[in-house]
Design a protein around this motif. Structure first.
Motif, PDB file in Angstrom:
ATOM      1  N   PRO A 101       0.775  -1.266  -0.081  1.00 42.75           N
ATOM      2  CA  PRO A 101      -0.075   0.175   0.112  1.00 42.75           C
ATOM      3  C   PRO A 101       0.856   1.270  -0.202  1.00 42.75           C
ATOM      4  CG  PRO A 101       0.216  -0.871   2.192  1.00 42.75           C
ATOM      5  CD  PRO A 101       0.802  -2.015   1.332  1.00 42.75           C
ATOM      6  N   CYS A 102       0.426   2.499  -0.273  1.00 44.65           N
ATOM      7  CA  CYS A 102       1.125   3.689  -0.253  1.00 44.65           C
ATOM      8  C   CYS A 102       1.629   3.753   0.979  1.00 44.65           C
ATOM      9  CB  CYS A 102      -0.007   4.731  -0.949  1.00 44.65           C
ATOM     10  SG  CYS A 102       0.945   6.344  -0.744  1.00 44.65           S
ATOM     11  N   ALA A 103       0.405   3.874   2.070  1.00 44.17           N
ATOM     12  CA  ALA A 103       0.765   4.096   3.440  1.00 44.17           C
ATOM     13  C   ALA A 103       0.684   2.900   4.397  1.00 44.17           C
ATOM     14  CB  ALA A 103      -0.042   5.043   4.196  1.00 44.17           C
ATOM     15  N   PHE A 125       8.144  -5.811   0.215  1.00 42.45           N
ATOM     16  CA  PHE A 125       6.999  -5.164   0.541  1.00 42.45           C
ATOM     17  C   PHE A 125       7.145  -3.748   1.203  1.00 42.45           C
ATOM     18  CE2 PHE A 125       3.412  -5.266   4.365  1.00 42.45           C
ATOM     19  CZ  PHE A 125       2.500  -4.995   3.234  1.00 42.45           C
ATOM     20  N   ARG A 126       6.101  -2.946   0.484  1.00 41.90           N
ATOM     21  CA  ARG A 126       6.218  -1.426   0.595  1.00 41.90           C
ATOM     22  C   ARG A 126       5.137  -0.692   1.594  1.00 41.90           C
ATOM     23  NH1 ARG A 126       5.561   3.263  -2.631  1.00 41.90           N
ATOM     24  NH2 ARG A 126       4.310   3.832  -0.730  1.00 41.90           N
ATOM     25  N   GLY A 127       5.544   0.360   1.967  1.00 37.34           N
ATOM     26  CA  GLY A 127       4.521   0.827   2.668  1.00 37.34           C
ATOM     27  C   GLY A 127       5.034   2.213   3.502  1.00 37.34           C
ATOM     28  N   TYR A 130       6.026   7.693   6.938  1.00 35.21           N
ATOM     29  CA  TYR A 130       6.066   9.013   6.970  1.00 35.21           C
ATOM     30  C   TYR A 130       5.904   9.511   5.670  1.00 35.21           C
ATOM     31  CZ  TYR A 130       8.603   8.830  11.365  1.00 35.21           C
ATOM     32  OH  TYR A 130       8.677   8.377  12.700  1.00 35.21           O
ATOM     33  N   LYS A 131       4.550  10.220   5.454  1.00 38.16           N
ATOM     34  CA  LYS A 131       3.974  10.478   4.053  1.00 38.16           C
ATOM     35  C   LYS A 131       4.296  11.813   3.901  1.00 38.16           C
ATOM     36  CE  LYS A 131       2.582   8.231   1.702  1.00 38.16           C
ATOM     37  NZ  LYS A 131       3.361   7.338   0.588  1.00 38.16           N
ATOM     38  N   PRO A 132       4.984  12.209   2.719  1.00 35.28           N
ATOM     39  CA  PRO A 132       4.985  13.603   2.182  1.00 35.28           C
ATOM     40  C   PRO A 132       3.943  14.164   1.432  1.00 35.28           C
ATOM     41  CG  PRO A 132       6.350  12.079   0.787  1.00 35.28           C
ATOM     42  CD  PRO A 132       5.722  11.356   1.883  1.00 35.28           C
ATOM     43  N   SER A 271       2.336   3.149 -10.697  1.00 32.10           N
ATOM     44  CA  SER A 271       1.176   3.768  -9.993  1.00 32.10           C
ATOM     45  C   SER A 271       1.391   5.222  -9.984  1.00 32.10           C
ATOM     46  CB  SER A 271       1.252   2.908  -8.451  1.00 32.10           C
ATOM     47  OG  SER A 271       1.301   1.649  -8.673  1.00 32.10           O
ATOM     48  N   HIS A 272       2.512   5.675  -9.403  1.00 31.89           N
ATOM     49  CA  HIS A 272       2.428   7.285  -9.282  1.00 31.89           C
ATOM     50  C   HIS A 272       2.752   7.959 -10.759  1.00 31.89           C
ATOM     51  CE1 HIS A 272       3.387   5.848  -5.210  1.00 31.89           C
ATOM     52  NE2 HIS A 272       2.825   6.922  -4.960  1.00 31.89           N
ATOM     53  N   ALA A 273       3.150   7.058 -11.873  1.00 32.61           N
ATOM     54  CA  ALA A 273       3.534   7.678 -13.000  1.00 32.61           C
ATOM     55  C   ALA A 273       1.986   7.872 -13.735  1.00 32.61           C
ATOM     56  CB  ALA A 273       4.354   7.061 -13.890  1.00 32.61           C
ATOM     57  N   ILE A 297       4.594  -1.248  -7.324  1.00 33.40           N
ATOM     58  CA  ILE A 297       3.291  -1.031  -7.788  1.00 33.40           C
ATOM     59  C   ILE A 297       2.629  -0.841  -6.579  1.00 33.40           C
ATOM     60  CG2 ILE A 297       1.028  -1.993  -8.813  1.00 33.40           C
ATOM     61  CD1 ILE A 297       2.834  -2.973 -10.994  1.00 33.40           C
ATOM     62  N   GLU A 298       1.473   0.161  -6.258  1.00 36.61           N
ATOM     63  CA  GLU A 298       0.826  -0.029  -4.998  1.00 36.61           C
ATOM     64  C   GLU A 298      -0.407  -0.697  -5.200  1.00 36.61           C
ATOM     65  OE1 GLU A 298       2.007   4.567  -3.398  1.00 36.61           O
ATOM     66  OE2 GLU A 298       0.262   4.413  -4.201  1.00 36.61           O
ATOM     67  N   VAL A 299      -0.728  -1.390  -4.050  1.00 32.28           N
ATOM     68  CA  VAL A 299      -1.715  -2.619  -4.231  1.00 32.28           C
ATOM     69  C   VAL A 299      -2.548  -2.486  -2.793  1.00 32.28           C
ATOM     70  CG1 VAL A 299      -2.299  -5.147  -3.766  1.00 32.28           C
ATOM     71  CG2 VAL A 299      -0.365  -4.149  -5.344  1.00 32.28           C
ATOM     72  N   SER A 308      -4.177   6.967   1.880  1.00 29.91           N
ATOM     73  CA  SER A 308      -3.512   7.752   0.752  1.00 29.91           C
ATOM     74  C   SER A 308      -3.351   6.879  -0.369  1.00 29.91           C
ATOM     75  CB  SER A 308      -2.000   7.669   1.530  1.00 29.91           C
ATOM     76  OG  SER A 308      -1.105   8.086   0.660  1.00 29.91           O
ATOM     77  N   ASP A 309      -3.520   7.633  -1.503  1.00 28.31           N
ATOM     78  CA  ASP A 309      -3.335   7.087  -2.930  1.00 28.31           C
ATOM     79  C   ASP A 309      -4.347   5.688  -3.245  1.00 28.31           C
ATOM     80  OD1 ASP A 309      -1.691   8.931  -3.612  1.00 28.31           O
ATOM     81  OD2 ASP A 309       0.133   7.575  -3.722  1.00 28.31           O
ATOM     82  N   GLY A 310      -5.617   5.928  -2.659  1.00 27.44           N
ATOM     83  CA  GLY A 310      -6.369   4.709  -2.949  1.00 27.44           C
ATOM     84  C   GLY A 310      -6.824   4.757  -4.375  1.00 27.44           C
ATOM     85  N   PRO A 311      -6.989   5.877  -5.257  1.00 24.49           N
ATOM     86  CA  PRO A 311      -7.475   5.839  -6.527  1.00 24.49           C
ATOM     87  C   PRO A 311      -6.572   5.105  -7.449  1.00 24.49           C
ATOM     88  CG  PRO A 311      -8.014   7.907  -5.599  1.00 24.49           C
ATOM     89  CD  PRO A 311      -7.115   7.177  -4.762  1.00 24.49           C
ATOM     90  N   GLN A 312      -5.358   5.065  -7.060  1.00 21.02           N
ATOM     91  CA  GLN A 312      -4.267   4.500  -7.989  1.00 21.02           C
ATOM     92  C   GLN A 312      -3.986   2.904  -7.569  1.00 21.02           C
ATOM     93  OE1 GLN A 312      -1.246   7.533  -7.732  1.00 21.02           O
ATOM     94  NE2 GLN A 312       0.145   6.008  -6.252  1.00 21.02           N
ATOM     95  N   ALA A 313      -4.605   2.532  -6.418  1.00 24.89           N
ATOM     96  CA  ALA A 313      -4.138   1.184  -6.096  1.00 24.89           C
ATOM     97  C   ALA A 313      -4.795   0.182  -6.836  1.00 24.89           C
ATOM     98  CB  ALA A 313      -4.556   1.108  -4.656  1.00 24.89           C
TER      99      ALA A 313
END
Ligand code: PEP
Ligand code: MN
Length: 344
Positions: A101-103, A125-127, A130-132, A271-273, A297-299, A308-313
């Protein structure tokens, strides 16, 4: 370095330049044409400042011959670098997949997402803890608590973890809890942060700033390398564009272009692109076809509830389908996966 003199440069100005070059222990090679005089500087270019030369009377232009990102350049290091994040390798023919996930969110949600991406074949695994965020009123991340959750879930599913560092004051916490430090697009040129990250030996995922040229990106990688950390993976995550159809503009040509300029691995983050789940699969595959050394990739299992960033997951099942296609594409371009090595 090549110094091009102005057409009206005097002999005295030319001789002063030659004396200056020689004083620095360098050699000057004079070439007088019909219209212009050129001085070739032979020796270590770092001893001489191109900007000071440009401001010197009689000088029209200065053309450096070597890139300023010496350590990151392909010339300095012809063989591709391989960055190993606890068995997930990036570069030199190796490809690995980062997903999550993003966060960082609550423990059980992170377990559900990790289980899904691991089953689909993700390696890291990502997450973000600390979110900018563009707005100070948006969710800023769970902080240290989030890092602890990420570490625990990574360990439970036997996956290395990556999370973003936004502030040098958090670096010790990050190094203690993660296997890879992400430097985000917004912090790519936070030079104080880059220097601190460079003093660690933790692998770094360096995202391209949204208005950064490839030279800017490589200069930022150079900061980390120059401070002693050779483990840098670059990431193309889209740059600003006039078109609002996609979140950013996915610069797929950056992948082969970086491979030409540098020995560092480069991965893509569709995802962010793109910011659009429908565009992520084709762009991920295009990135691999272009030679990317990894895909980020955000999942999320419930994008409508994502902090955070739900629409692109991507949903876990969408990611699983894409991961299969990514493996086929990567096999086509002769990349090796971490699981290939486990088989040997
Ligand atoms: C992220 O990975 O969630 C992120 C904020 O990325 P970027 O810095 O590329 O916007
Ligand atoms: Mn995000």
């Amino acid at each position: 370095m090549i110094i091009i003199l102005k057409s009206d440069a005097t002999a005295a100005q030319r001789d002063q330049l030659i004396a200056h070059i020689e004083q620095l222990g360098l050699k000057a090679h004079l070439s007088e044409g019909t219209f212009r005089t050129i001085l070739g500087v032979i020796g270590d270019e770092s001893l001489i400042s191109a900007d000071q030369l440009r401001a010197t009377p009689g000088v029209s232009d200065v053309v450096p011959v070597l890139p300023s990102y010496k350590l990151a350049s392909r010339e300095a290091h012809p063989q591709p670098s391989i960055v190993d994040v606890k068995g997930a390798k990036f570069g030199g023919g190796h490809i690995s997949f980062i997903a999550g996930p993003c966060a960082v969110e609550d423990h059980s949600r992170m377990q559900a997402i990790a289980a899904a991406v691991k089953a689909a074949g993700a390696h890291v695994f990502r997450g973000g803890a600390y979110k900018p965020r563009t707005s100070p009123y948006s969710f800023q991340g769970m902080g240290l608590e989030g890092l602890k959750v990420l570490r625990a879930v990574g360990d439970e599913f036997d996956m290395p973890v990556v999370s973003e560092v936004t502030d040098p004051r958090h670096l010790d916490q990050l190094v203690e809890h993660v296997d890879m430090l992400q430097v985000g697009a917004r912090n790519m040129q936070n030079f104080a942060l880059l220097a601190e990250v460079g003093r660690t030996s933790t692998p770094v995922l360096m995202k391209r700033g949204m208005s950064a040229t490839l030279t800017d990106l490589l200069m930022c990688a150079e900061y980390v390398l120059a401070h002693g950390n050779p483990n840098v993976v670059l990431c193309e995550r889209g740059i600003k564009s006039f078109d609002t159809a996609t979140r950013n503009l996915f610069d797929v040509a950056a992948v082969p272009a970086i491979h030409e300029l540098s020995h560092l691995p480069i991965i893509v983050d569709p995802s962010h692109a793109t910011g659009r789940p429908d565009l992520i699969p084709p762009c991920a595959l295009a990135g691999i076809a272009a030679g990317a050394d990894g895909v980020h990739i955000e999942v999320h299992d419930c994008p409508a509830e994502a902090r955070s960033d739900g629409p692109q997951a991507l949903l876990p099942e969408q990611y699983a389908e894409l991961a299969e296609a990514m493996r086929s594409m990567a096999t086509l371009v002769k990349k090796q996966f971490p699981e290939h090595e486990k088989e040997i």
